[in-house]
Design an enzyme around this catalytic site. Structure first.
Site, short mmCIF file in Angstrom:
data_model
loop_
_atom_site.label_atom_id
_atom_site.label_comp_id
_atom_site.label_asym_id
_atom_site.label_seq_id
_atom_site.Cartn_x
_atom_site.Cartn_y
_atom_site.Cartn_z
CG HIS A 75 -2.04 0.82 1.27
ND1 HIS A 75 -1.64 2.02 2.79
CD2 HIS A 75 -2.78 1.55 0.68
CE1 HIS A 75 -2.69 2.91 2.95
NE2 HIS A 75 -3.52 2.47 1.13
CD GLU A 88 -2.85 1.81 -3.01
OE1 GLU A 88 -4.30 3.03 -3.33
OE2 GLU A 88 -2.36 2.60 -2.22
CG ASP A 118 -3.12 7.10 -3.02
OD1 ASP A 118 -4.01 6.27 -3.56
OD2 ASP A 118 -2.31 6.84 -2.56
CG HIS A 134 -3.42 9.26 0.05
ND1 HIS A 134 -3.84 10.20 0.78
CD2 HIS A 134 -4.01 8.12 -0.03
CE1 HIS A 134 -4.95 9.48 1.07
NE2 HIS A 134 -5.61 8.49 0.82
CD GLU A 152 -7.29 5.16 -4.35
OE1 GLU A 152 -6.65 4.32 -3.51
OE2 GLU A 152 -7.79 6.17 -3.76
O1 G3P Z 1 -6.40 1.43 -3.03
C1 G3P Z 1 -6.72 0.97 -1.42
C2 G3P Z 1 -6.44 2.84 -0.71
O2 G3P Z 1 -4.83 3.58 -1.21
C3 G3P Z 1 -7.73 3.48 -0.08
O3 G3P Z 1 -7.10 3.93 0.63
O4 G3P Z 1 -7.47 6.46 1.00
O5 G3P Z 1 -5.34 4.79 1.65
O6 G3P Z 1 -5.77 6.15 -0.83
P1 G3P Z 1 -5.77 5.44 0.74
MG MG Z 2 -5.15 4.57 -2.50
#
Ligand code: G3P
Ligand code: MG
Length: 252
Positions: free
Chosen positions: A9, A36, A38, A51, A111
């Site tokens: 993450h 993962e 952003d 993020h 994401e």
């Molecule tokens: O993609 C899963 C997670 O990353 C979603 O929440 O706020 O950490 O981007 P966040």
């Molecule tokens: Mg995320």
């Protein structure tokens, strides 16, 4: 049943500044199956990996990503006090991350951060970079903005997609199937509220749960056979999965 994949993450963000090349390299070395990340857009329309909509939390400056050019953002350092071993990380572009991890064979969950600002053409720009980097077959698109996911599907019909959500959605498995989305990404705290997991797994959709940092949750979800756990500590999850496999072999 395929074994549960481990996604890092924001990279291995339990050990290095989130969403940086350093955190992604660490995820690769910790043997994560995927990362993962952003994506937001700069003022000059470049997809960058960060993020928040603002740079306040991870740099010493303030303001919105959308108000800075890439050149301006590149002058900044991403620093987290708890990781003094990484004093000079930068905000990477999506292209830099894909180029950096490509050779490792790792999966990338992109994401699209279109929940607050719906950046003009972000879906087209991101899809173009994925294609340029020849990563179409190892990318999963997700977003809390489900229109963004449908846009990706229009642009790249064969793209692997997933709906992200944090609140409980009525009949989410039917909703995903009826709208031809391949997976669902629920929050770990919501699937613990009631017996949702059984229905999710039975649906045959890809179920990737976030953010799974607690070892009890990791064990339970791996045992249940979710498609993936998305965690800040990929090394811990990889070890738990390994231990479980060894126990199963010993029991045979
Ligand atoms: O993609 C899963 C997670 O990353 C979603 O929440 O706020 O950490 O981007 P966040
Ligand atoms: Mg995320």
């Amino acid at each position: 049943m395929d074994k549960t994949k481990i996604f890092a993450h924001r990279g291995a963000s339990g050990y290095a500044p989130e969403n940086t090349l350093e955190a992604f390299a660490l995820a690769v070395s910790q043997k994560a199956d995927g990362i993962e990340l952003d994506v937001q857009l700069t003022r000059d329309g470049v997809p960058v990996v960060i993020h928040d909509e603002t740079i306040d939390r991870v740099t010493s400056k303030t303001g919105y990503v959308k108000d800075y050019t890439l050149k301006e953002l590149k002058k900044l350092t991403v620093m987290e006090k708890r990781f003094p071993a990484y004093p000079s990380s930068k905000i990477p572009t999506l292209e830099e991350v894909l180029d950096a991890v490509k050779a490792s064979g790792i999966w990338v969950n992109i994401e699209l951060k279109t929940g607050i600002y719906w950046y003009p053409e972000i879906e087209q720009k991101v899809a173009q970079i994925v294609q340029k980097c020849d990563m179409e077959h190892r990318v999963i698109y997700s977003s809390f903005n489900h229109y963004s996911i449908q846009k990706i599907k229009q642009i790249v019909p064969e793209a692997e997609t997933a709906y992200l959500y944090s609140d409980v959605i009525w009949n989410v498995t039917d909703y995903a199937k009826n709208t031809k989305v391949d997976g669902i990404h629920p929050a770990v705290y919501h699937i613990k509220m009631a017996d949702f997991l059984n229905e999710y797994i039975k649906s045959g959709l890809n179920v990737r749960v976030w953010t799974v940092n607690d070892t009890t949750d990791m064990k339970w979800l791996i045992e249940a056979g979710v498609t993936a756990v998305i965690t800040n500590y990929p090394d811990v999850a990889v070890k738990i999965r390994e231990q479980r496999e060894n126990q199963n072999h010993a029991g045979k």
